[in-house]
Motif scaffolding. Structure first.
Motif, PDB file in Angstrom:
ATOM      1  N   VAL A  11      36.951  37.953  44.071  1.00 47.90           N
ATOM      2  CA  VAL A  11      38.159  37.188  43.728  1.00 47.90           C
ATOM      3  C   VAL A  11      39.371  38.119  43.830  1.00 47.90           C
ATOM      4  N   SER A  12      40.342  37.710  44.634  1.00 51.23           N
ATOM      5  CA  SER A  12      41.537  38.548  44.823  1.00 51.23           C
ATOM      6  C   SER A  12      42.724  38.012  44.039  1.00 51.23           C
ATOM      7  N   HIS A  13      42.707  36.691  43.724  1.00 51.39           N
ATOM      8  CA  HIS A  13      43.828  36.035  43.048  1.00 51.39           C
ATOM      9  C   HIS A  13      43.303  35.216  41.873  1.00 51.39           C
ATOM     10  N   VAL A  14      43.604  35.650  40.674  1.00 51.55           N
ATOM     11  CA  VAL A  14      43.174  34.908  39.486  1.00 51.55           C
ATOM     12  C   VAL A  14      44.348  34.053  39.008  1.00 51.55           C
ATOM     13  N   VAL A  15      44.118  32.749  38.975  1.00 45.22           N
ATOM     14  CA  VAL A  15      45.148  31.803  38.523  1.00 45.22           C
ATOM     15  C   VAL A  15      44.611  31.134  37.269  1.00 45.22           C
ATOM     16  N   ARG A  16      45.234  31.345  36.139  1.00 49.97           N
ATOM     17  CA  ARG A  16      44.761  30.751  34.896  1.00 49.97           C
ATOM     18  C   ARG A  16      45.926  30.579  33.920  1.00 49.97           C
ATOM     19  N   GLY A  17      45.644  29.933  32.797  1.00 50.83           N
ATOM     20  CA  GLY A  17      46.715  29.575  31.862  1.00 50.83           C
ATOM     21  C   GLY A  17      47.269  30.786  31.115  1.00 50.83           C
ATOM     22  N   ARG A  18      48.464  30.596  30.591  1.00 50.67           N
ATOM     23  CA  ARG A  18      49.124  31.679  29.832  1.00 50.67           C
ATOM     24  C   ARG A  18      48.345  32.068  28.586  1.00 50.67           C
ATOM     25  N   ASP A  19      47.468  31.178  28.126  1.00 48.03           N
ATOM     26  CA  ASP A  19      46.678  31.519  26.932  1.00 48.03           C
ATOM     27  C   ASP A  19      45.731  32.684  27.216  1.00 48.03           C
ATOM     28  N   LEU A  20      45.501  33.001  28.491  1.00 47.11           N
ATOM     29  CA  LEU A  20      44.601  34.117  28.816  1.00 47.11           C
ATOM     30  C   LEU A  20      45.368  35.341  29.328  1.00 47.11           C
ATOM     31  N   GLU A  21      46.692  35.272  29.235  1.00 43.05           N
ATOM     32  CA  GLU A  21      47.504  36.383  29.743  1.00 43.05           C
ATOM     33  C   GLU A  21      47.214  37.677  28.967  1.00 43.05           C
ATOM     34  N   ALA A  22      47.235  37.593  27.638  1.00 45.59           N
ATOM     35  CA  ALA A  22      47.047  38.812  26.841  1.00 45.59           C
ATOM     36  C   ALA A  22      45.643  39.385  27.043  1.00 45.59           C
ATOM     37  N   ALA A  23      44.656  38.507  27.234  1.00 43.08           N
ATOM     38  CA  ALA A  23      43.267  38.969  27.399  1.00 43.08           C
ATOM     39  C   ALA A  23      43.085  39.749  28.701  1.00 43.08           C
ATOM     40  N   THR A  24      44.016  39.571  29.627  1.00 37.50           N
ATOM     41  CA  THR A  24      43.925  40.294  30.905  1.00 37.50           C
ATOM     42  C   THR A  24      43.959  41.804  30.674  1.00 37.50           C
ATOM     43  N   ASP A  25      44.622  42.225  29.602  1.00 42.35           N
ATOM     44  CA  ASP A  25      44.654  43.663  29.272  1.00 42.35           C
ATOM     45  C   ASP A  25      43.235  44.220  29.136  1.00 42.35           C
ATOM     46  N   ILE A  26      42.379  43.425  28.495  1.00 38.63           N
ATOM     47  CA  ILE A  26      40.988  43.872  28.292  1.00 38.63           C
ATOM     48  C   ILE A  26      40.272  43.927  29.643  1.00 38.63           C
ATOM     49  N   HIS A  27      40.535  42.924  30.466  1.00 39.51           N
ATOM     50  CA  HIS A  27      39.833  42.862  31.753  1.00 39.51           C
ATOM     51  C   HIS A  27      40.220  44.054  32.641  1.00 39.51           C
ATOM     52  N   VAL A  28      41.494  44.450  32.548  1.00 42.11           N
ATOM     53  CA  VAL A  28      41.948  45.580  33.371  1.00 42.11           C
ATOM     54  C   VAL A  28      41.268  46.885  32.919  1.00 42.11           C
ATOM     55  N   VAL A  29      41.108  47.062  31.620  1.00 41.53           N
ATOM     56  CA  VAL A  29      40.394  48.271  31.138  1.00 41.53           C
ATOM     57  C   VAL A  29      38.953  48.247  31.640  1.00 41.53           C
ATOM     58  N   LEU A  30      38.304  47.087  31.513  1.00 40.16           N
ATOM     59  CA  LEU A  30      36.902  47.005  31.938  1.00 40.16           C
ATOM     60  C   LEU A  30      36.789  47.258  33.445  1.00 40.16           C
ATOM     61  N   GLN A  31      37.731  46.727  34.211  1.00 41.68           N
ATOM     62  CA  GLN A  31      37.696  46.972  35.668  1.00 41.68           C
ATOM     63  C   GLN A  31      37.768  48.464  35.939  1.00 41.68           C
ATOM     64  N   ARG A  32      38.677  49.142  35.249  1.00 36.44           N
ATOM     65  CA  ARG A  32      38.843  50.577  35.485  1.00 36.44           C
ATOM     66  C   ARG A  32      37.569  51.346  35.108  1.00 36.44           C
ATOM     67  N   LEU A  33      36.991  50.975  33.963  1.00 35.89           N
ATOM     68  CA  LEU A  33      35.804  51.698  33.489  1.00 35.89           C
ATOM     69  C   LEU A  33      34.606  51.459  34.398  1.00 35.89           C
ATOM     70  N   LEU A  34      34.531  50.240  34.959  1.00 36.90           N
ATOM     71  CA  LEU A  34      33.373  49.888  35.786  1.00 36.90           C
ATOM     72  C   LEU A  34      33.623  50.168  37.273  1.00 36.90           C
ATOM     73  N   GLY A  35      34.791  50.710  37.587  1.00 43.44           N
ATOM     74  CA  GLY A  35      35.107  51.035  38.985  1.00 43.44           C
ATOM     75  C   GLY A  35      35.294  49.781  39.833  1.00 43.44           C
ATOM     76  N   ALA A  41      31.813  39.058  31.262  1.00 41.32           N
ATOM     77  CA  ALA A  41      31.316  38.185  32.338  1.00 41.32           C
ATOM     78  C   ALA A  41      32.418  37.886  33.358  1.00 41.32           C
ATOM     79  N   VAL A  42      33.628  37.615  32.869  1.00 42.45           N
ATOM     80  CA  VAL A  42      34.711  37.259  33.783  1.00 42.45           C
ATOM     81  C   VAL A  42      35.097  38.460  34.656  1.00 42.45           C
ATOM     82  N   THR A  43      35.056  39.645  34.074  1.00 40.82           N
ATOM     83  CA  THR A  43      35.412  40.855  34.819  1.00 40.82           C
ATOM     84  C   THR A  43      34.377  41.138  35.906  1.00 40.82           C
ATOM     85  N   VAL A  44      33.103  41.072  35.519  1.00 41.35           N
ATOM     86  CA  VAL A  44      32.024  41.353  36.474  1.00 41.35           C
ATOM     87  C   VAL A  44      32.032  40.291  37.585  1.00 41.35           C
ATOM     88  N   ASP A  45      32.167  39.028  37.199  1.00 40.03           N
ATOM     89  CA  ASP A  45      32.103  37.958  38.195  1.00 40.03           C
ATOM     90  C   ASP A  45      33.263  37.987  39.176  1.00 40.03           C
TER      91      ASP A  45
END
Ligand code: GLU
Length: 293
Positions: free
Chosen positions: A220-244, A210-214
């Motif tokens: 959204v060009s600048h995502v500002v969020r807590g360090r607790d979500l830093e590692a999860a960004t790896d997943i979001h980057v893969v999903l972005q690449r797969l979904l173009g 949901a966060v990747t699609v939204d």
């Protein structure tokens, strides 16, 4: 052509009242948005229909208004956009990157304990400390998986991470930006999350999808969020690449801890902004305390 103005977002979940950590996140977003001449969106992340409640959403809006934060008028509520996440899932499924998993959390736990007993070694954990999915449903024959889904057996949908990485490429990275406008590249390691859940049993999406699609749909060009979500960004980057989809710039702010050194969290019933307000703290006082005076 002039570059479009940056877009920031604050994306709380209405499953409890906001605490000081959320105030820090919202204020950091607002400060950076103002500094970069960007728009600031509010997104209500309420996919968890059992834990999210309208009164918490109202509480969030009251708290943010009290802090003096102003958002763009259009507020996106994720529960109203399940079809967008479904479309993302369908795209990933069409690439054969998604499989149903019928194992309950308990069954996964039992399987992991069995493997640990067998090998005498701890089973790998993801960055949040949860054991990686051991993969018992990955190899189910397609017709069996289809039949079980058709029979209504509860299941989640998982990303087949190795196939996803084979398709997305392993040299994935994103950029972190700082308040001075500098950026640095970060390489990602999504395999450390294993076969993440993309759709839950009761909800046709997961936070990651949901966060990747939204972020993409809202520009959204600048995502500002807590360090607790830093590692999860790896997943979001893969999903972005797969979904173009484009990869935004990221900024991770520090987390606030309570007097015992534990991260502030709704689940630990950290003192809420509403409680601090009732005790007589002012919005100005909170801003100063968080370094926004
Ligand atoms: N909804 C998430 C939370 O409340 C934040 C999501 C994000 O910023 O990506 O922790």
């Amino acid at each position: 052509m002039a570059a479009s103005p940056p877009v920031f977002r604050f994306a709380p979940s209405p499953n409890g009242r906001l605490h000081l950590g959320h105030a820090l996140s919202a204020l950091t977003n607002a400060r950076l948005a103002a500094q970069f001449g960007g728009a600031l969106l509010l997104r209500i992340e309420d996919i968890d229909l059992t834990r999210c409640r309208p009164e918490f959403e109202q509480g969030i809006r009251d708290d943010l208004a009290w802090l003096g934060l102003v958002f763009e008028p259009d507020v996106r509520r994720q529960s109203e956009h399940f079809s967008d996440y479904r479309a993302g899932l369908d795209r990933l499924a069409a690439l054969s990157l998604v499989y149903p998993c019928f194992s309950s959390r308990r069954e996964v736990q039992v399987a992991v304990l069995a493997r640990e007993a067998e090998t005498g070694r701890p089973w790998p954990r993801d960055p949040d400390g949860a054991p990686l999915y051991p993969g018992s449903c990955r190899t189910l024959p397609e017709d069996e998986a289809q039949a079980r889904m058709a029979a209504g057996e509860p299941h989640v949908l998982r990303l087949a991470m190795d196939r996803a990485l084979a398709r997305a490429g392993t040299q994935l990275c994103y950029s972190v930006f700082d308040a001075e406008g500098g950026t640095r590249q970060v390489a990602v390691d999504p395999a450390r999350w294993g076969d993440v859940v993309l759709a839950r049993k009761d909800v046709p999406t997961s936070y990651h999808l949901a966060v990747t699609v939204d972020d993409a749909l809202q520009g959204v060009s600048h995502v500002v969020r807590g360090r607790d979500l830093e590692a999860a960004t790896d997943i979001h980057v893969v999903l972005q690449r797969l979904l173009g989809l484009p990869t935004p710039l990221y900024h991770f702010h520090p987390l606030l801890a309570d007097e015992t050194g534990q991260k502030l969290a709704k689940s630990r019933l950290s003192e809420s902004l509403a409680e601090l307000r009732e005790k007589g703290l002012t919005a100005g006082g909170i801003r100063v305390r968080l370094g926004f005076g």
